[in-house]
Scaffold this active site. Sequence first.
Site, PDB file in Angstrom:
ATOM      1  N   GLY A 191     -11.139 -18.447  -8.641  1.00 56.67           N
ATOM      2  CA  GLY A 191     -10.940 -18.182 -10.063  1.00 56.67           C
ATOM      3  C   GLY A 191     -11.617 -19.200 -10.963  1.00 56.67           C
ATOM      4  O   GLY A 191     -12.006 -18.883 -12.086  1.00 56.67           O
ATOM      5  N   THR A 220     -12.772 -13.210 -11.703  1.00 59.05           N
ATOM      6  CA  THR A 220     -11.538 -13.539 -10.979  1.00 59.05           C
ATOM      7  C   THR A 220     -10.688 -14.434 -11.868  1.00 59.05           C
ATOM      8  O   THR A 220     -11.189 -15.407 -12.411  1.00 59.05           O
ATOM      9  CB  THR A 220     -11.879 -14.271  -9.658  1.00 59.05           C
ATOM     10  OG1 THR A 220     -12.710 -13.428  -8.868  1.00 59.05           O
ATOM     11  CG2 THR A 220     -10.629 -14.620  -8.876  1.00 59.05           C
ATOM     12  N   THR A 280     -13.304  -8.673  -8.641  1.00 55.18           N
ATOM     13  CA  THR A 280     -12.016  -9.168  -8.163  1.00 55.18           C
ATOM     14  C   THR A 280     -12.247 -10.113  -7.006  1.00 55.18           C
ATOM     15  O   THR A 280     -13.375 -10.285  -6.549  1.00 55.18           O
ATOM     16  CB  THR A 280     -11.106  -8.005  -7.716  1.00 55.18           C
ATOM     17  OG1 THR A 280      -9.780  -8.482  -7.633  1.00 55.18           O
ATOM     18  CG2 THR A 280     -11.516  -7.448  -6.365  1.00 55.18           C
ATOM     19  N   CYS A 306     -15.645 -17.900 -10.305  1.00 47.33           N
ATOM     20  CA  CYS A 306     -16.093 -16.519 -10.510  1.00 47.33           C
ATOM     21  C   CYS A 306     -15.539 -15.982 -11.830  1.00 47.33           C
ATOM     22  O   CYS A 306     -14.321 -15.955 -12.023  1.00 47.33           O
ATOM     23  CB  CYS A 306     -15.623 -15.646  -9.349  1.00 47.33           C
ATOM     24  SG  CYS A 306     -16.019 -13.891  -9.561  1.00 47.33           S
TER      25      CYS A 306
END
Length: 178
Positions: free
Chosen positions: A162, A168, A7, A165
């Site tokens: 995002g 994410t 996350t 990663c």
Amino acid sequence: MESFHGTTILSVRRGEQVAMGGDGQVTLGHIVVKASARKVRRLYREQVLAGFAGATADAFTLFERFESKLEKHQGHLVRAAVELTRDWRTDRVLRRLEAMLAVADRSASLIITGNGDVLEPEYGIVAIGSGGAYAQAAARAMLQHTEQSPADIVKRSLEIAGDLCIYTNQSHTIETLE
């Protein structure tokens, strides 16, 4: 058995304002099992923001424990965090939890680590999780070189994380305190 993980949680503080946001992706190994999880919440009479990274069940256990410490200490963030980490270090069950918390109120921002440490990061930026370093770098640049609000910085930084990663996504929850 593989655990749920991955996350990005980011908190940015500018003056009297603080914002915290997180993405919504939950993975089990290499599979996305949920895309819209809510990993950032308001605690203690809506006065504290908290976000988690790590194993989901462990994080909920920490949320509950932290919230009870906030109640016990009438919302005093630092005292509640120190009390939680004291328990974390002495309780055999808590010591096995694989999660981190990012917490913030109007006056302080903290990271509560899986080792039972309480850290107050520099620059008014808290970043945890697999995409935390990407979000932190983006937020630091925007905080230093723009006049954007903390919420806008969090939003754009999470978008950048995002993009970089794989754990994410672009489904965000953002909360603010002013």
